[in-house]
Design a protein around this motif. Structure first.
Motif, PDB file in Angstrom:
ATOM      1  N   CYS A 292      42.736  27.337  38.350  1.00 57.51           N
ATOM      2  CA  CYS A 292      41.601  28.261  38.381  1.00 57.51           C
ATOM      3  C   CYS A 292      40.345  27.420  38.231  1.00 57.51           C
ATOM      4  O   CYS A 292      39.887  27.185  37.116  1.00 57.51           O
ATOM      5  CB  CYS A 292      41.680  29.248  37.231  1.00 57.51           C
ATOM      6  N   CYS A 297      45.251  29.040  35.215  1.00 55.32           N
ATOM      7  CA  CYS A 297      45.451  30.482  35.139  1.00 55.32           C
ATOM      8  C   CYS A 297      46.946  30.749  35.001  1.00 55.32           C
ATOM      9  O   CYS A 297      47.732  30.353  35.865  1.00 55.32           O
ATOM     10  CB  CYS A 297      44.913  31.176  36.386  1.00 55.32           C
ATOM     11  N   LEU A 325      44.766  39.221  39.819  1.00 57.44           N
ATOM     12  CA  LEU A 325      44.000  38.165  40.467  1.00 57.44           C
ATOM     13  C   LEU A 325      44.415  38.060  41.929  1.00 57.44           C
ATOM     14  O   LEU A 325      45.591  37.874  42.241  1.00 57.44           O
ATOM     15  CB  LEU A 325      44.234  36.829  39.757  1.00 57.44           C
ATOM     16  N   VAL A 328      40.990  32.733  44.301  1.00 55.19           N
ATOM     17  CA  VAL A 328      40.121  31.858  43.517  1.00 55.19           C
ATOM     18  C   VAL A 328      39.300  31.036  44.495  1.00 55.19           C
ATOM     19  O   VAL A 328      39.857  30.369  45.380  1.00 55.19           O
ATOM     20  CB  VAL A 328      40.930  30.912  42.601  1.00 55.19           C
ATOM     21  N   GLN A 332      35.065  30.976  41.093  1.00 58.19           N
ATOM     22  CA  GLN A 332      34.963  32.428  40.986  1.00 58.19           C
ATOM     23  C   GLN A 332      36.329  33.052  41.254  1.00 58.19           C
ATOM     24  O   GLN A 332      37.088  32.573  42.100  1.00 58.19           O
ATOM     25  CB  GLN A 332      33.947  32.975  41.998  1.00 58.19           C
ATOM     26  N   LEU A 333      36.631  34.124  40.538  1.00 56.13           N
ATOM     27  CA  LEU A 333      37.891  34.829  40.690  1.00 56.13           C
ATOM     28  C   LEU A 333      37.646  36.167  41.374  1.00 56.13           C
ATOM     29  O   LEU A 333      36.712  36.887  41.011  1.00 56.13           O
ATOM     30  CB  LEU A 333      38.550  35.081  39.324  1.00 56.13           C
ATOM     31  N   MET A 335      39.079  39.643  41.499  1.00 57.06           N
ATOM     32  CA  MET A 335      39.988  40.462  40.700  1.00 57.06           C
ATOM     33  C   MET A 335      40.071  41.862  41.290  1.00 57.06           C
ATOM     34  O   MET A 335      39.055  42.479  41.615  1.00 57.06           O
ATOM     35  CB  MET A 335      39.496  40.541  39.250  1.00 57.06           C
ATOM     36  N   ALA A 347      35.255  32.126  36.491  1.00 55.16           N
ATOM     37  CA  ALA A 347      36.512  31.566  35.991  1.00 55.16           C
ATOM     38  C   ALA A 347      36.351  30.946  34.608  1.00 55.16           C
ATOM     39  O   ALA A 347      37.276  30.976  33.798  1.00 55.16           O
ATOM     40  CB  ALA A 347      37.046  30.530  36.979  1.00 55.16           C
TER      41      ALA A 347
END
Length: 430
Positions: A292, A297, A325, A328, A332-333, A335, A347
């Motif tokens: 991540c 993660c 999730l 990535v 930035q994730l 979600m 993240a």
């Protein structure tokens, strides 16, 4: 893609980009100005609008029957005919249309086995690789010359590029013994091969996106690291003293080897280069672990997320779910929140950056390809947007009519099946 007026997506819907914050100074109207000046201005604006080119959708029909499958790859579209107990079956390559919209044209056609399910077609190292499960249930890869369609070779297993050159073919057979080996892409010659123990789930270390080492977990509890170029054993470590038949799970993330002992809630990290134990963290019911940004993660089986420091194993932040999730990108994730659509999270902190709204993610080519989302518009047309995690926005790139689904994207190209059963290729315009 032609630059056009950009739109942003917020929870309330689509809005235009914000105007400049600089106040507008309005001049006082001159006394006695003739009304005809207004008419001249309106006429000039009309003529200017008529002279300005309007972005047009460039769409081409791909020759394919309703039950065939089409794939984007490189600068081509590949069509796989459906299984044919009788008659002929083909893989056909079509060139994508130019910017002028000349349409697709056939490059070559190659015969296929009448039966078997094709799962993917892609371009790799000057070859077109078609991956299928044959009549006997064996996963295999067939390689064709990308320019002529001439068949080069066929081997069991799925292909991945390796740093030393060539392809690593891995044949996973679940609870049965599998196999893997290195293949020269030009000739199909097997440079080395070996069996892999059941359950046959190797873990891979990548350098610049290509495999240079892989890890096998032996039933005896020994973790072994191999060189992908030669198949040579580099090092190993016994992780199950006193328990020789228990199942473990192992992942490779950057330069760490991560292992969950049998029946344990512990995640143990080793330095891959020397197989030295680094730290142990309590992370219950781990489903899988991956990078991540600069962190780790860990996704529990119950959902949510645990984000750890890769140097110490300390949990930086966590989310108990039921968020999932999805991707990535650049720290930035993306979600997915049930009932609320997608959000962008940072993240490093878990902070929510923005809400993108309810989109359906489209299949894209490669991990670095722009993320593309779709949703139904009010008039039944399909809204297509680039989900930009860095800019924290969904940027609409086109609105398409009569789309049934089965879409793939490699912006600015988009491949979909339409409601009338035809397959079409768009060059997106905005």
């Amino acid at each position: 893609m032609t630059e056009g007026r950009l739109l942003s997506i917020i929870e309330l819907g689509e809005v235009r980009d914000e105007a400049s914050s600089t106040p507008t100074v309005r001049r006082p109207r001159a006394a006695g100005r003739p009304l005809r000046s207004v008419a001249v201005l309106v006429l000039a604006l009309v003529l200017l609008a008529a002279a300005t080119p309007v972005p047009q959708q460039v769409v081409s029909v791909v020759p394919a029957v309703r039950t065939s499958t089409a794939y984007l790859g490189g600068d081509s579209v590949f069509v796989v005919d459906p299984p044919a107990p009788e008659g002929e079956r083909y893989l056909t390559a079509y060139a994508q249309p130019s910017r002028t919209g000349a349409g697709v044209h056939r490059r070559w056609q190659a015969p296929l086995a009448r039966l078997g399910d094709y799962l993917d077609v892609r371009v790799e190292q000057g070859l077109v690789l078609a991956m299928a499960v044959n009549d006997d249930g064996v996963f295999e890869t067939t390689a064709y010359d990308s320019a002529t369609g001439q068949r080069r070779w066929q081997h069991p297993g799925g292909p991945q590029p390796i740093a030393q050159g060539g392809l690593l073919l891995t044949e996973n057979r679940g609870d049965r013994e599998g196999a893997m080996g290195r293949v020269d892409p030009g000739t199909g010659r097997v440079l080395w091969s070996m069996s892999i123990p059941a359950p046959s789930n190797p873990a891979y270390h990548r350098r610049d996106g290509q495999i240079d080492q892989f890890v096998l977990l032996q039933p005896t509890g020994e973790v072994q690291v191999y060189d992908a170029g030669t198949g040579r054993l580099l090092r190993g470590i016994d992780t199950l003293p006193g328990d020789r038949a228990a199942y473990q799970r192992v992942w490779v993330v950057d330069d760490l080897l991560l292992l969950v002992p049998p029946g344990s809630t512990r995640l143990i990290a080793y330095r891959l280069a020397y197989l030295q134990p680094l730290w142990t963290a309590e992370v219950p019911l781990i489903s899988f672990v991956f990078a991540c940004a600069d962190l780790l993660c860990a996704v529990p089986q119950t959902g949510g997320l645990q984000v750890l420091d890769p140097a110490t194993g300390v949990v930086r932040w966590s989310d108990s779910g039921p968020n999932n999730l999805a991707d990535v990108r650049h720290g930035q994730l993306l979600m997915a929140r049930p009932g609320r659509g997608y959000e962008v999270w940072d993240a490093a902190t878990g902070r929510v950056r923005t809400e993108l709204g309810p989109w359906a993610l489209m299949q894209v080519l490669g991990p670095d390809a722009p993320l593309v989302g779709t949703r139904s518009g009010d008039d039944g047309r399909m809204v297509v947007a680039e989900l930009d995690l860095v800019a924290h926005r969904a940027r609409i790139v086109d609105v398409l009519p009569a789309i049934a689904g089965s879409c793939q994207a490699s912006l600015p190209m988009l491949l979909c099946q339409r409601l009338d059963g035809t397959t079409a290729l768009w060059r997106l315009t905005r």
